[in-house]
Motif scaffolding. Structure first.
Motif, PDB file in Angstrom:
ATOM      1  N   PRO A   1      -0.878  -6.808  15.278  1.00  0.00           N
ATOM      2  CA  PRO A   1       0.215  -5.839  15.380  1.00  0.00           C
ATOM      3  C   PRO A   1       1.238  -6.099  14.284  1.00  0.00           C
ATOM      4  O   PRO A   1       1.202  -7.138  13.620  1.00  0.00           O
ATOM      5  CB  PRO A   1       0.808  -6.114  16.764  1.00  0.00           C
ATOM      6  N   ARG A   2       2.144  -5.155  14.126  1.00  0.00           N
ATOM      7  CA  ARG A   2       3.135  -5.272  13.035  1.00  0.00           C
ATOM      8  C   ARG A   2       3.999  -6.513  13.181  1.00  0.00           C
ATOM      9  O   ARG A   2       4.611  -6.945  12.227  1.00  0.00           O
ATOM     10  CB  ARG A   2       4.000  -4.003  12.989  1.00  0.00           C
TER      11      ARG A   2
ATOM     12  N   HIS B   1      -8.277   5.262   1.389  1.00  0.00           N
ATOM     13  CA  HIS B   1      -9.539   4.557   1.171  1.00  0.00           C
ATOM     14  C   HIS B   1     -10.758   5.271   1.756  1.00  0.00           C
ATOM     15  O   HIS B   1     -11.818   4.663   1.885  1.00  0.00           O
ATOM     16  CB  HIS B   1      -9.439   3.127   1.720  1.00  0.00           C
ATOM     17  N   LEU B   2     -10.591   6.527   2.126  1.00  0.00           N
ATOM     18  CA  LEU B   2     -11.750   7.309   2.548  1.00  0.00           C
ATOM     19  C   LEU B   2     -12.213   8.133   1.355  1.00  0.00           C
ATOM     20  O   LEU B   2     -11.513   9.050   0.906  1.00  0.00           O
ATOM     21  CB  LEU B   2     -11.382   8.229   3.726  1.00  0.00           C
TER      22      LEU B   2
ATOM     23  N   GLU C   1      -3.771  14.210   4.551  1.00  0.00           N
ATOM     24  CA  GLU C   1      -3.882  12.819   4.138  1.00  0.00           C
ATOM     25  C   GLU C   1      -3.499  11.857   5.252  1.00  0.00           C
ATOM     26  O   GLU C   1      -3.229  10.681   5.017  1.00  0.00           O
ATOM     27  CB  GLU C   1      -3.061  12.586   2.857  1.00  0.00           C
TER      28      GLU C   1
ATOM     29  N   PRO D   1     -10.633   4.538  11.353  1.00  0.00           N
ATOM     30  CA  PRO D   1     -10.813   5.755  10.542  1.00  0.00           C
ATOM     31  C   PRO D   1      -9.495   6.375  10.090  1.00  0.00           C
ATOM     32  O   PRO D   1      -9.385   6.862   8.958  1.00  0.00           O
ATOM     33  CB  PRO D   1     -11.573   6.690  11.485  1.00  0.00           C
ATOM     34  N   TYR D   2      -8.498   6.362  10.953  1.00  0.00           N
ATOM     35  CA  TYR D   2      -7.211   6.948  10.584  1.00  0.00           C
ATOM     36  C   TYR D   2      -6.487   6.067   9.571  1.00  0.00           C
ATOM     37  O   TYR D   2      -5.887   6.544   8.619  1.00  0.00           O
ATOM     38  CB  TYR D   2      -6.352   7.155  11.836  1.00  0.00           C
ATOM     39  N   LEU D   3      -6.556   4.759   9.798  1.00  0.00           N
ATOM     40  CA  LEU D   3      -5.885   3.841   8.885  1.00  0.00           C
ATOM     41  C   LEU D   3      -6.545   3.873   7.512  1.00  0.00           C
ATOM     42  O   LEU D   3      -5.881   3.778   6.479  1.00  0.00           O
ATOM     43  CB  LEU D   3      -5.894   2.431   9.470  1.00  0.00           C
TER      44      LEU D   3
ATOM     45  N   LYS E   1      -8.070   6.450   6.179  1.00  0.00           N
ATOM     46  CA  LYS E   1      -7.693   7.691   5.510  1.00  0.00           C
ATOM     47  C   LYS E   1      -6.268   7.621   4.972  1.00  0.00           C
ATOM     48  O   LYS E   1      -6.004   7.944   3.816  1.00  0.00           O
ATOM     49  CB  LYS E   1      -7.822   8.864   6.490  1.00  0.00           C
ATOM     50  N   ARG E   2      -5.329   7.195   5.810  1.00  0.00           N
ATOM     51  CA  ARG E   2      -3.941   7.191   5.349  1.00  0.00           C
ATOM     52  C   ARG E   2      -3.693   6.073   4.332  1.00  0.00           C
ATOM     53  O   ARG E   2      -2.667   6.064   3.648  1.00  0.00           O
ATOM     54  CB  ARG E   2      -2.961   7.114   6.516  1.00  0.00           C
ATOM     55  N   GLY E   3      -4.636   5.145   4.213  1.00  0.00           N
ATOM     56  CA  GLY E   3      -4.553   4.152   3.152  1.00  0.00           C
ATOM     57  C   GLY E   3      -5.147   4.649   1.846  1.00  0.00           C
ATOM     58  O   GLY E   3      -5.158   3.933   0.851  1.00  0.00           O
TER      59      GLY E   3
ATOM     60  N   PHE F   1      -0.278  -3.201   4.939  1.00  0.00           N
ATOM     61  CA  PHE F   1      -1.134  -2.424   5.853  1.00  0.00           C
ATOM     62  C   PHE F   1      -0.848  -2.728   7.321  1.00  0.00           C
ATOM     63  O   PHE F   1      -1.032  -1.863   8.183  1.00  0.00           O
ATOM     64  CB  PHE F   1      -2.605  -2.649   5.520  1.00  0.00           C
TER      65      PHE F   1
ATOM     66  N   PHE G   1       3.157   6.584   4.686  1.00  0.00           N
ATOM     67  CA  PHE G   1       2.779   5.167   4.698  1.00  0.00           C
ATOM     68  C   PHE G   1       3.180   4.483   3.393  1.00  0.00           C
ATOM     69  O   PHE G   1       3.860   3.453   3.383  1.00  0.00           O
ATOM     70  CB  PHE G   1       1.273   5.072   4.934  1.00  0.00           C
TER      71      PHE G   1
ATOM     72  N   GLY H   1       2.034  -3.420   8.446  1.00  0.00           N
ATOM     73  CA  GLY H   1       3.398  -3.014   8.760  1.00  0.00           C
ATOM     74  C   GLY H   1       4.338  -4.191   8.910  1.00  0.00           C
ATOM     75  O   GLY H   1       5.382  -4.073   9.545  1.00  0.00           O
TER      76      GLY H   1
ATOM     77  N   SER I   1      -5.199  -4.872   9.571  1.00  0.00           N
ATOM     78  CA  SER I   1      -4.256  -3.906  10.140  1.00  0.00           C
ATOM     79  C   SER I   1      -4.687  -3.386  11.502  1.00  0.00           C
ATOM     80  O   SER I   1      -3.889  -2.762  12.202  1.00  0.00           O
ATOM     81  CB  SER I   1      -4.024  -2.737   9.177  1.00  0.00           C
ATOM     82  N   VAL I   2      -5.923  -3.611  11.870  1.00  0.00           N
ATOM     83  CA  VAL I   2      -6.302  -3.271  13.251  1.00  0.00           C
ATOM     84  C   VAL I   2      -6.370  -4.520  14.124  1.00  0.00           C
ATOM     85  O   VAL I   2      -6.420  -4.422  15.352  1.00  0.00           O
ATOM     86  CB  VAL I   2      -7.638  -2.512  13.353  1.00  0.00           C
TER      87      VAL I   2
ATOM     88  N   GLU J   1      -8.999   2.597  15.689  1.00  0.00           N
ATOM     89  CA  GLU J   1      -7.962   3.155  14.812  1.00  0.00           C
ATOM     90  C   GLU J   1      -8.367   3.141  13.338  1.00  0.00           C
ATOM     91  O   GLU J   1      -7.666   3.708  12.495  1.00  0.00           O
ATOM     92  CB  GLU J   1      -6.674   2.330  14.953  1.00  0.00           C
TER      93      GLU J   1
END
Lengths: 348, 348, 348, 348
Positions: free
Chosen positions: C73-74, C232-233, D90, C224-226, C228-230, C97, D96, C99, C69-70, C222
Motif C-alpha cells: 500500500p502507499r 505500460h500497456l 488513459e 491491468p489498470y495500474l 495502463k495508467r502507467g 508507482f 498519475f 504512491g 504497486s500491487v 488491480e
C-alpha cells in the motif's frame, strides 16, 4: 499521576488558551486574511531577525512533509538520520507529499548526523538511474534529546551548499534546543545555514500550532498551493496564528522550554545516580533516554508512573522520559524517590 | 460591521471554547488515546443511531480528501457536481490524496446532482482504458445552499448500489441541512444510503473541527494510516474531539444551524422584495445567492457590508451572502434597510 | 571491440528477431487481445507448472515498480537489499508507482538479504506512526551476480508468511540464476514461496521484453489498470509477447543464460589467477565483480575493453564485467590475454 | 479479413522491421548512449527545422503523461477536449504522472477545442483554492479524425501565451494530420505555437515507437528523471530509436499516412452514398465516424468486417472505421460492396 510518556500528553499553556479566546472577538476574514495572521509574519521576522515567509500549520508531520515537498523533487533524495521523525514516525508523509522522494537514512551517534556522513552519502547527481540529491533534514532537538550546536549545523550547511541541497530543520522541539544553546533564534537557524525551519509549538504549550518558516521566501512560491491541496489551510486560521503569536511573545516559548529542560536534567541526574541505570544519551533538551533494570521499570509502572519503554530488550530496557512545560517538580521528585526505594536506596 | 462573506468569518461558539478549556485539565494520552476521543465515538453512534468509525479532523478539505482516498482507487472515478467543493475549491486535494483519481463533473440545477445524471455518466467498468467507477460525492447543504431530501439521496444511493459505488456526503454544512429537513441525523445519512459522511463543525461554531464518519466501519480500515501520512492525526487530539463533543451535545449544532438558516431566510425574503433583485437558488440553508443591480452591490459595499460577488457579470452581478450561528438579526435588518434605501424604497 | 559494460549492450537473439518478424503477419487485435498474448499465458503456466496471471511489459523498472504497486500500500514498507536495483537504480520508480511506499534498505553479503535480516527489520505493524510491513523484494541473480538457492528463498518466504508480507522476485537475470541452479523454474519461484516474479528477457536476448508473473492471480486484480495508467500497456502487444514466447520456447532462455554464465566463469577464473586481482563476489551468474590494480584497469581501457569501474577508490578499483548471451569466447580470451600481458605474465 | 477496428491492429512497416534488424549489429551502449539515438535528435531537428530535445518512448499514454508531467504542477489544470485521449482513454495516466493535476474537460465540435472555449475556462490563477492554469492539450488528428489547421493552433497558442500556459500536442496521428494539411512539420507544430509534441509512430507503421519532442529544450530539464522513474527509459533504446529514424526517413511517415488517409476518404465517400448512413464528422485523417442503420451494422459484422460500434444507441449506432498504412483498397471496396448489397443497392 506523573506522565512522562511525551510532551504531547500535556495540555496547553494558559497564555495560549487566552490568546485563542481573545482571537474569538468579532468576525475575521478566513484562510489567513485576518489581522493576527498578518502580524504574525512580522513577529516571526522580528524574532528571527530576517525576512521570512511564514505558514501557520497544526501538525508537525504536515509541516515537515509540506516543507520537504517544496525542497525535493519527486525523484529527489533527502538525507536524514535513520531515527529521524520524518523517516520513521510519519507513516510515509514525506514520501506522500513529495510524490515519491526517497529519504536516505544515515547513522550517527545520539540521533544526529554530521557533515561527513552526508558528504559520503551524496551521490548520483545528474545520473538518471538514481534519485537526485535534494535536501538535508535534521531534527532540533534530535529524537534522542540531543542538540545541534550552530557550528554543527553550519558544517552541514556547507555540505548542502557544495551539493546544492536545501537544509531543512525539523524544529518540533526547537525552543527546547534554543533554551539549551542560549543563542539567538537567528544563530540557531538561518545564520547557521538553515533554509526552512518547521517550528513546533504544540509540544511546548500550544493546542495545535506549528509554523513553516522560509528564510528564503522565494523557495516558498509553491507552498500555498501545496498547503491547500494537502488540506492544511485552516479556514479560521486566526486561531492557529493566535497560538503562535502568544507562543513567541514575552518569551513564553523559552520559559516553557527552560522549565521542561530543567525537569529533564533533574530527572536524568537522579536516575543516573541509581545503581544499574545508564543514561544513554546526553540530556540536552527535555528528553531522557535511560536503560533501567527491568525490575525498576516494572516497579515504577506498577506505581503508576507513565513513560515509554523505547526498546524492550535485555535485562535493562531502554526507556524514554519526556518532560514538558507543565511537568511538576514534585512529580519528578516522586519518581526519583520511588526509583531510589525500588533500588534499595530509599530511606522511608 | 456586518460580514456575510462566509460562515468562516465567524469565530467559535462559547460552548465550544469552554469545552476546549475544560479539555485542558491534566495530562492525556496523545493521538486519540484520550478519554474524550474515546467517548466521542459512542456519542456519534448514539446521535446517528448506528455503529460508526469516527475520525476527528480539523479541515474540511482534509476530511473530504481522506474520505475519498479510501473510497476510490488511484484509477477511480468520483462523480460529483461541477460546482462541488471537492471539484473546484480544494486545489486538487482529492486527486492528491487518492493518488490521481478523476472527479467527473456533472451538471444539475442549484448545485445538486440527481440519480439520472450519475447513471448516465457511469461507464467503462472493467475496461482498462478508462478510470473505474468508484464513488459518488454530494454536498449537504450544497454549494448553492440547497438541500438534498432523503429521497433524493436514496435515489443516488440506488445508482451507487447498482454500480458498486460508494456514496460520500460532504457535510460541511450538514447541520444546516439537517435543521432544514427536520429529520433525524440517521434519516439524512445512512438510512438514505450514505456510506461516509464528512461532518463539518467549523463553519457552524467550532474553531477547527470536522469528523469523518464511516457507517460501514470496515471501509475505514486504511483510514488511520492515510490520516497519519496526510499529516492529519493531531497529537493533542482531545482538543479537536472536545469541540465535536460539545457540538453534538445539547443540540448545539442544530441551535446554531437553525439560527443561521433563519437569518438567511430573512435576508433572502428581504432581498427578493427589492426591485431588480432575483434570488437565484432556493434558500434552504444558510446561504443566499442573489443577482443584485450593480448600483445596489456597490452601494452596500460602500456602506461596509461584506459579501462575495460570486460572478461579476452583466448589470446584475450574482452575489453570495452567508449567515452564521452568530449572525446578528440587527445586521441583517441593517443590510436590508440600506438596500431598500438604495433601491429608492427606504423611508428616511 | 569487447564490451563487458552490461548485458544491455548486446542486441537481440536471432530467434527473438525472427519471432517479431513472424508476429507481423496480418492484423491482430490490440492491447493484448491477440493470439500470441493469449497463448503466452498458457506457455508460462506450462513452463512454471502453475496457474499464473502474466503481463508482458517492456522495461524492468516498469515491471518491478508495477509489481510492487500491487503488493504494497502507499504507506507500506518493502524490505530489500541496500544495493537492490529497485532501491538504487530506478530513480524512485517504486516510490512513484506505489504512491509513496518506503523501501527499507538492508545489508547482507554479496547483495543478498537473508531471513534473519528481514525478520529483524520488520516492525511497526498496526501502529499508525510507522509505514506498514508489506513486501520483501529480492533480486535473482543479485546485483553482485550471486544467486539465491531455493532454500534461501524459502527461508525468506517463511518470514514473509509470518508477517503477512508478499514476496517479490526481481528476475531481471532469472534465467542466469536458473541456469546456475539447475532446478526447475517452479522450484526457483513459487515452490520456494515467490508470489510475483518479474521475469526479464531483455538482458538475455530480447529487444525489450519482461513479464510480471503472478503465481497468485488474485493478487493481480488491480494490475491491468495500474499497467495502463502507467503507460505500460502496449497497443501492439503481440510484438512484446512474441519475444517472450520465443524466449521461453526451445530453452532459448537457458541456452542464452548458460552461455553468458560460462563466459563469466571463464573470465573470473582468468582474472583471479592474476597477481593483485581479487574477485570480490562468488561468480554464480553472468557478472564478475573484481578489484583490479589501477594500472591494469587503465591498461585494459586503453586497449578498448569496456567495463564499469564500479567503485573508483584506492589502488585497486572495483570493476564489474558482465557477459551476455552473445559474448564471444575470443573476446574473453583477448581480455585475459591482455590482462596477463599487463600483469607481466603474458608470453608475447 | 478486413479489420477497421483501429490502426493499432496493423503490424509494422517492412522498413521499420528492417531498421530494427539493422540496429541489431554489434554492441551498443544502453539507455540512449548509442549512435542511433544520438543521430535521431539531429534528424528530428532537421525534419522540424528547430532545435529540439527528443525522447524516444514506446507508448502514447506514456509519452503524453510524461509530457504533461513537466508542463503542469501537481496542482495544475490542463485544458483539453472532453473526448481527448488523455482525458478518457488513459485510465488516469496524466493524473498519475503529474501527481494529481486536473484535466478540465471542454466541449467543442468534432473533438476539437477552440481558443474561445479555453479562454472562457481559464480561471483561478493565483487563488490557492483552485487548481492553477498550466497547460492546453490538443490531439492532432483529433479523436474524431478531424484536423487542427495551423491557424487554429495559433489561436490556442495565443490564449496559452496570455495565460502563461504550455501548449501540448498529442500527435498520436500527427503524420495523418500533416499529410492532410500539406504543410511542413514546423508549420504544424512550433511555428503555430506548440511547445511539446508527442509524436506517434506506432499507429502509423512502427512496432512501438513514440517521441516526446520539446521545442523549448529548457522545458525538458526534468524529463530524463521522470522518464526513468516512470519505467519508460529503455535499456536497448537503439531499437526504439531505429524505428523512429526509419519512420522519419525518406518520407515513410507521410507515405504511410497518405495511404491511410486516402482509404478513409474513399470509405467515407462510399458510406455516405448509402441510404440511411450519415458520416458525422469531417473525414480529414484516417478515421471515419458514421451512423449506420442497425441492420447494416449487423450485416457487415456477420460478414466478418471488424469495426467499433462507438455509441450503441438508437436505430443508427455510431460506428468508427480506422484505416491504416496497410489497409488494402480491396478490403475497403469489399466492405462498401457488401454495405451496398445490404442496403439493397448492390448488383449481384
Amino acid at each position: 499521576m506523573a506522565n512522562f510518556a511525551s510532551d504531547n500528553v500535556s495540555g496547553a499553556s494558559p497564555e495560549i488558551l487566552e490568546a485563542v479566546a481573545r482571537a474569538n472577538a468579532g468576525p475575521a476574514m478566513p484562510y489567513g486574511e485576518d489581522d493576527i495572521t498578518r502580524r504574525l509574519e512580522a513577529l516571526v521576522a522580528e524574532v528571527f531577525e530576517h525576512e521570512v515567509a511564514v505558514f501557520p500549520l497544526a501538525t508537525g508531520s504536515g509541516a515537515n512533509a509540506l516543507a520537504l515537498s517544496v525542497l525535493a523533487p519527486r525523484y529527489g533524495a533527502v538525507y536524514c538520520h535513520r531515527e529521524a521523525h520524518v523517516n520513521v514516525d510519519e507513516c510515509g508523509a514525506p514520501e506522500f507529499f513529495t510524490g515519491g522522494a526517497k529519504l536516505v537514512a544515515l547513522d550517527g551517534p545520539h540521533a544526529k548526523i554530521d557533515a561527513a556522513a552526508v558528504a559520503a552519502a551524496v551521490s548520483g547527481a545528474g545520473v538518471v538511474h538514481h534519485v537526485q540529491p535534494a535536501a538535508i533534514s535534521i531534527t532540533q532537538a534530535s529524537e534522542q534529546g540531543t542538540v545541534y550546536a550552530p557550528g554543527e549545523v553550519a558544517a552541514l550547511a556547507a555540505v548542502a551548499r557544495e551539493h546544492k541541497l536545501a537544509l531543512h530543520m525539523d524544529g518540533a522541539r526547537f525552543a527546547n534546543a534554543l533554551a539549551r544553546l542560549g543563542c539567538s533564534p537567528a544563530e540557531a537557524s538561518w545564520k547557521a545555514g538553515v533554509d526552512v525551519l518547521t517550528l513546533g509549538a504544540t509540544k511546548n504549550g500550544a493546542l495545535a500550532a506549528e509554523a513553516a518558516i522560509f528564510f528564503r521566501p522565494e523557495q516558498a512560491a509553491e507552498f500555498p498551493y501545496l498547503r491547500k491541496r494537502g488540506g492544511h489551510l485552516f479556514s479560521k486560521l486566526r486561531f492557529v496564528s493566535a497560538q503562535l503569536e502568544a507562543y513567541l511573545t514575552g518569551d513564553l516559548w523559552l520559559r516553557n522550554a527552560n522549565h521542561a529542560n530543567a525537569q529533564a536534567t533533574h530527572l536524568a541526574e537522579g536516575l543516573q545516580a541509581l545503581p544499574g541505570v545508564e543514561v544513554t544519551a546526553p540530556v540536552q533538551a527535555n528528553e531522557v533516554f535511560a536503560a533501567l533494570p527491568r525490575a525498576l521499570v516494572e516497579g515504577l509502572q506498577a506505581k503508576g508512573f507513565v513513560f515509554y519503554v523505547w526498546r524492550d530488550e535485555g535485562p535493562a530496557p531502554l526507556c524514554r522520559f519526556v518532560t514538558s512545560f507543565d511537568s511538576r517538580p514534585e512529580d519528578v521528585a516522586a519518581l526519583l524517590a520511588e526509583a531510589a526505594r525500588l533500588a534499595g536506596l530509599g530511606g522511608h
